[in-house]
Design a protein around this motif. Structure first.
Motif, PDB file in Angstrom:
ATOM      1  N   ALA A  30      40.043  27.359  35.689  1.00 30.91           N
ATOM      2  CA  ALA A  30      38.436  27.560  35.622  1.00 30.91           C
ATOM      3  C   ALA A  30      37.895  26.310  34.782  1.00 30.91           C
ATOM      4  O   ALA A  30      38.431  25.215  34.876  1.00 30.91           O
ATOM      5  CB  ALA A  30      38.118  28.916  34.712  1.00 30.91           C
ATOM      6  N   GLY A  31      36.811  26.235  34.205  1.00 31.86           N
ATOM      7  CA  GLY A  31      36.077  25.213  33.653  1.00 31.86           C
ATOM      8  C   GLY A  31      37.061  24.777  32.565  1.00 31.86           C
ATOM      9  O   GLY A  31      37.694  25.243  31.861  1.00 31.86           O
ATOM     10  N   PHE A  32      36.864  23.357  32.246  1.00 36.46           N
ATOM     11  CA  PHE A  32      37.464  22.717  31.344  1.00 36.46           C
ATOM     12  C   PHE A  32      38.996  22.591  31.202  1.00 36.46           C
ATOM     13  O   PHE A  32      39.936  22.902  30.329  1.00 36.46           O
ATOM     14  CB  PHE A  32      37.080  22.995  29.828  1.00 36.46           C
ATOM     15  CG  PHE A  32      35.562  22.984  29.674  1.00 36.46           C
ATOM     16  CD1 PHE A  32      34.997  21.818  29.577  1.00 36.46           C
ATOM     17  CD2 PHE A  32      34.861  24.112  29.588  1.00 36.46           C
ATOM     18  CE1 PHE A  32      33.684  21.414  29.441  1.00 36.46           C
ATOM     19  CE2 PHE A  32      33.305  23.913  29.580  1.00 36.46           C
ATOM     20  CZ  PHE A  32      32.878  22.740  29.332  1.00 36.46           C
ATOM     21  N   ARG A  33      39.565  22.897  32.501  1.00 37.23           N
ATOM     22  CA  ARG A  33      40.945  22.903  32.890  1.00 37.23           C
ATOM     23  C   ARG A  33      41.676  24.187  32.130  1.00 37.23           C
ATOM     24  O   ARG A  33      42.972  23.727  31.826  1.00 37.23           O
ATOM     25  CB  ARG A  33      41.704  21.520  32.222  1.00 37.23           C
ATOM     26  CG  ARG A  33      41.173  20.499  33.075  1.00 37.23           C
ATOM     27  CD  ARG A  33      41.941  19.075  32.835  1.00 37.23           C
ATOM     28  NE  ARG A  33      41.429  17.983  33.546  1.00 37.23           N
ATOM     29  CZ  ARG A  33      41.956  16.682  33.390  1.00 37.23           C
ATOM     30  NH1 ARG A  33      42.462  16.459  32.897  1.00 37.23           N
ATOM     31  NH2 ARG A  33      41.390  15.959  34.390  1.00 37.23           N
ATOM     32  N   ARG A  34      41.043  25.081  31.999  1.00 32.81           N
ATOM     33  CA  ARG A  34      41.734  26.182  31.431  1.00 32.81           C
ATOM     34  C   ARG A  34      42.097  27.331  32.468  1.00 32.81           C
ATOM     35  O   ARG A  34      41.354  27.222  33.415  1.00 32.81           O
ATOM     36  CB  ARG A  34      40.880  26.972  30.275  1.00 32.81           C
ATOM     37  CG  ARG A  34      39.472  27.072  30.608  1.00 32.81           C
ATOM     38  CD  ARG A  34      38.792  27.934  29.402  1.00 32.81           C
ATOM     39  NE  ARG A  34      37.496  28.155  29.844  1.00 32.81           N
ATOM     40  CZ  ARG A  34      37.075  29.205  30.632  1.00 32.81           C
ATOM     41  NH1 ARG A  34      37.895  29.946  31.221  1.00 32.81           N
ATOM     42  NH2 ARG A  34      35.755  29.344  30.965  1.00 32.81           N
ATOM     43  N   ARG A  35      42.907  28.440  32.149  1.00 29.44           N
ATOM     44  CA  ARG A  35      43.273  29.427  33.074  1.00 29.44           C
ATOM     45  C   ARG A  35      42.154  30.322  33.303  1.00 29.44           C
ATOM     46  O   ARG A  35      41.461  30.551  32.346  1.00 29.44           O
ATOM     47  CB  ARG A  35      44.601  29.919  32.614  1.00 29.44           C
ATOM     48  CG  ARG A  35      44.892  30.951  33.673  1.00 29.44           C
ATOM     49  CD  ARG A  35      46.349  31.676  33.131  1.00 29.44           C
ATOM     50  NE  ARG A  35      46.649  32.668  34.190  1.00 29.44           N
ATOM     51  CZ  ARG A  35      47.752  33.516  33.826  1.00 29.44           C
ATOM     52  NH1 ARG A  35      48.163  33.275  32.831  1.00 29.44           N
ATOM     53  NH2 ARG A  35      48.138  34.352  34.813  1.00 29.44           N
ATOM     54  N   CYS A  36      41.942  30.594  34.399  1.00 28.89           N
ATOM     55  CA  CYS A  36      40.997  31.773  34.951  1.00 28.89           C
ATOM     56  C   CYS A  36      41.351  32.869  34.269  1.00 28.89           C
ATOM     57  O   CYS A  36      42.554  33.191  34.343  1.00 28.89           O
ATOM     58  CB  CYS A  36      40.689  31.643  36.266  1.00 28.89           C
ATOM     59  SG  CYS A  36      39.753  32.602  36.825  1.00 28.89           S
ATOM     60  N   SER A  37      40.338  33.618  33.575  1.00 33.80           N
ATOM     61  CA  SER A  37      40.671  35.023  33.033  1.00 33.80           C
ATOM     62  C   SER A  37      40.486  36.180  33.945  1.00 33.80           C
ATOM     63  O   SER A  37      40.590  37.126  33.549  1.00 33.80           O
ATOM     64  CB  SER A  37      39.793  35.038  31.750  1.00 33.80           C
ATOM     65  OG  SER A  37      38.257  34.892  32.238  1.00 33.80           O
ATOM     66  N   ARG A  38      40.026  35.911  35.246  1.00 37.01           N
ATOM     67  CA  ARG A  38      39.692  37.114  35.956  1.00 37.01           C
ATOM     68  C   ARG A  38      41.039  37.847  36.558  1.00 37.01           C
ATOM     69  O   ARG A  38      41.954  36.907  36.735  1.00 37.01           O
ATOM     70  CB  ARG A  38      38.767  36.706  37.281  1.00 37.01           C
ATOM     71  CG  ARG A  38      37.309  36.194  36.565  1.00 37.01           C
ATOM     72  CD  ARG A  38      36.378  35.918  37.920  1.00 37.01           C
ATOM     73  NE  ARG A  38      36.629  34.673  38.372  1.00 37.01           N
ATOM     74  CZ  ARG A  38      36.212  33.530  37.974  1.00 37.01           C
ATOM     75  NH1 ARG A  38      35.581  33.474  36.998  1.00 37.01           N
ATOM     76  NH2 ARG A  38      36.363  32.571  38.643  1.00 37.01           N
ATOM     77  N   PRO A  39      40.859  38.828  36.958  1.00 35.34           N
ATOM     78  CA  PRO A  39      42.203  39.678  37.371  1.00 35.34           C
ATOM     79  C   PRO A  39      42.467  39.008  38.887  1.00 35.34           C
ATOM     80  O   PRO A  39      41.513  38.771  39.632  1.00 35.34           O
ATOM     81  CB  PRO A  39      41.828  41.054  37.702  1.00 35.34           C
ATOM     82  CG  PRO A  39      40.322  41.191  37.379  1.00 35.34           C
ATOM     83  CD  PRO A  39      39.741  39.886  36.656  1.00 35.34           C
ATOM     84  N   ALA A  40      43.784  38.638  39.326  1.00 29.89           N
ATOM     85  CA  ALA A  40      44.091  38.295  40.267  1.00 29.89           C
ATOM     86  C   ALA A  40      44.162  39.337  41.385  1.00 29.89           C
ATOM     87  O   ALA A  40      44.800  40.478  41.294  1.00 29.89           O
ATOM     88  CB  ALA A  40      45.536  37.663  40.052  1.00 29.89           C
ATOM     89  N   GLU A  41      43.633  38.952  42.500  1.00 32.10           N
ATOM     90  CA  GLU A  41      43.474  40.304  43.762  1.00 32.10           C
ATOM     91  C   GLU A  41      44.152  39.387  44.875  1.00 32.10           C
ATOM     92  O   GLU A  41      44.761  40.196  46.195  1.00 32.10           O
ATOM     93  CB  GLU A  41      42.167  40.485  44.224  1.00 32.10           C
ATOM     94  CG  GLU A  41      41.551  41.219  43.001  1.00 32.10           C
ATOM     95  CD  GLU A  41      40.142  41.541  43.459  1.00 32.10           C
ATOM     96  OE1 GLU A  41      39.697  41.524  44.438  1.00 32.10           O
ATOM     97  OE2 GLU A  41      39.213  41.922  42.490  1.00 32.10           O
ATOM     98  N   HIS A  42      44.514  38.144  45.008  1.00 36.11           N
ATOM     99  CA  HIS A  42      44.876  37.372  46.236  1.00 36.11           C
ATOM    100  C   HIS A  42      46.172  36.883  45.880  1.00 36.11           C
ATOM    101  O   HIS A  42      46.361  36.213  44.550  1.00 36.11           O
ATOM    102  CB  HIS A  42      43.765  36.412  46.562  1.00 36.11           C
ATOM    103  CG  HIS A  42      42.551  37.092  46.942  1.00 36.11           C
ATOM    104  ND1 HIS A  42      41.736  36.289  47.904  1.00 36.11           N
ATOM    105  CD2 HIS A  42      41.780  38.186  46.885  1.00 36.11           C
ATOM    106  CE1 HIS A  42      40.811  37.171  48.218  1.00 36.11           C
ATOM    107  NE2 HIS A  42      40.892  38.317  47.625  1.00 36.11           N
TER     108      HIS A  42
END
Length: 158
Positions: free
Chosen positions: A81-93
């Motif tokens: 996600a922004g600022f090179r951090r891990r996205c916090s949304r649930p993975a669906e794909h």
């Protein structure tokens, strides 16, 4: 009253010579970029042909690969996600880190859990080596110590 001067045929021929000289200089200036563009098109066609030969015959991940990949990611998106951090949304794909269309293999090593937004944003682009390194570094936090940290795998050329 002054007499009009007669115009001889030399005036038209000198204008023609000037225009011809201008045309030749424009063509000479456009020849080098045109040749460069032709070379770029040929190189792109060769690279695309190699990627087509490199494609894995199986495109879709198996249920087992998908299950293991999602469990490895704890159901969260592994993309940035922004600022090179891990996205916090649930993975669906389940996404190919190296796109399948660019020679990415359909293996657990090339599997990345992604939310719909990150998956669409990535598209068929090959992520940068820096992004690959950051995903591998983040995987050390949530993958078992004996588990695979590496990400991305391409099919070898036949």
């Amino acid at each position: 009253m002054p007499k009009p001067t007669e115009v001889s045929g030399t005036g038209i021929s000198s204008v023609t010579e000037v225009l011809r000289g201008m045309l030749e200089s424009v063509l000479a200036a456009a020849a080098l970029p045109g040749a460069f563009l032709v070379v770029l098109i040929i190189v792109a066609a060769v690279i695309r042909a190699q990627d087509l030969r490199r494609r894995d015959p199986v495109r879709r991940f198996t249920r087992q690969q998908r299950r293991e990949g999602m469990a490895r990611a704890a159901g969260l998106c592994e993309m940035e996600a922004g600022f090179r951090r891990r996205c916090s949304r649930p993975a669906e794909h389940g996404d190919h880190f190296y796109p399948w269309s660019k020679g990415g293999s359909t293996s657990l090593q090339n599997f990345v859990a992604a939310c719909p937004r990150c998956n669409r944003a990535k598209g068929a682009r090959i992520p940068s080596p820096g992004q690959q390194e950051r995903i591998e570094r983040r995987r050390r936090d949530y993958v078992a110590p004996n588990g695979p940290f590496s990400v991305g795998e391409r099919q070898p050329l036949p």
